[in-house]
Design a protein around this motif. Sequence first.
Motif: not given
Length: 394
Positions: A90, A121, A127-128
């Motif tokens: 992350w 996720i 989400s990234s």
Amino acid sequence: MQDIIQKITTEFTNRFGEDYTLIKSPGRVNLIGEHTDYNGGFVLPAAIDKSIILALSLNSTDECRLFSLDKQEAYEADIAGEIRKSEKAWPNYLLGVVDQLRKHDYEVSGFDCVFGGNVPIGAGMSSSAALEGGVLYGLRELFDLDIGPLEMAKMAQKAENEFVGVQCGIMDQFASLNGREGYAIKLDCRSLEFEYVPFSQEQVRIVLCDTGVRRELASSEYNVRREQCEEGVGVLQKFDASITSLRDVELAFLLRHQQELDPTVFKRCKYVVEENKRVIQAGKDLAQHDLEAFGQRMYQSHAGLRFAYEVSCNELDTLVDIARDTDGVYGARMMGGGFGGCTINLVDRAQVAAFTKRIKKEYAEKMGPEIDIYQTNVSRGTHVMAETQVDIRN
């Protein structure tokens, strides 16, 4: 969302102090246009009301101090010199953004960041990209950097390509940063020209059905599909040197040269050429508020992904089949790279509860496990939340 904002601001205050800038960075859906982005084609994404929230401030050091609320993990890195990848996954999404800023000769020093959100996720809602765009937007504000939305999208994409090591296209970052409430974005992935297309939220609701399936096959087969499309372009260029991607290929031209292509490569190319046309027509459908026509193109898109591009799976096909036979559903298809993840469904607002009940029941009867279902609205792109905005729940 209010609960998440409260937790983030409380965590930030406890760790770093009360002075922070609050950023809201949304996930995205792609209404139609799958596997067209890396073929120089068209997509029709929209930012959604599931978001990553980031609290950031300068700390007058060379340290980047990060805290992930969702993982309950802290990470610190010295960013004065060469920025090194973390063994944890992350932090690299944030460090990659700092790396890109440095490569573009922007001055960035130490900062603190606490983040979390409600973008699922691995469910295909990016989400990234929301995290990359959010931290980039926040650093732009903190350091008063002159970076426009288009340049930010390119930098966020490169952060994921070059630092994280995921060879994604630009659609996710672009949609998250440039979203507009009540509008989808018809994006030309080659020129990056785009236009906003109205999306009527009074009549319809976007419902995502998450299979929960996460297969490693998706990344390896994604690369295979890219290679097959490139192989097709290489063959077709022998007959027309102006072709640089499948975006340049008309269906009639492809059919004329079918015999020169490997049968599997032909199927892949045919899907991409047809999908590009569907996106263009689907944009017109939305502009004319013709949800019936738009929904039929979603079903056609899924059929192409299932039988020609071969990136669907039994779980996704089952969800689409149930949706097709359910009242109030305009259209449904798989969304994302494939082999798992979500279907995206356009459902009449008055029928959402009945749709949710039926699809959960029938999917469990046919497939066994229970699915997660998310309702979402088309929302605003990445932005600074003013103090008065903290009470906003969507």
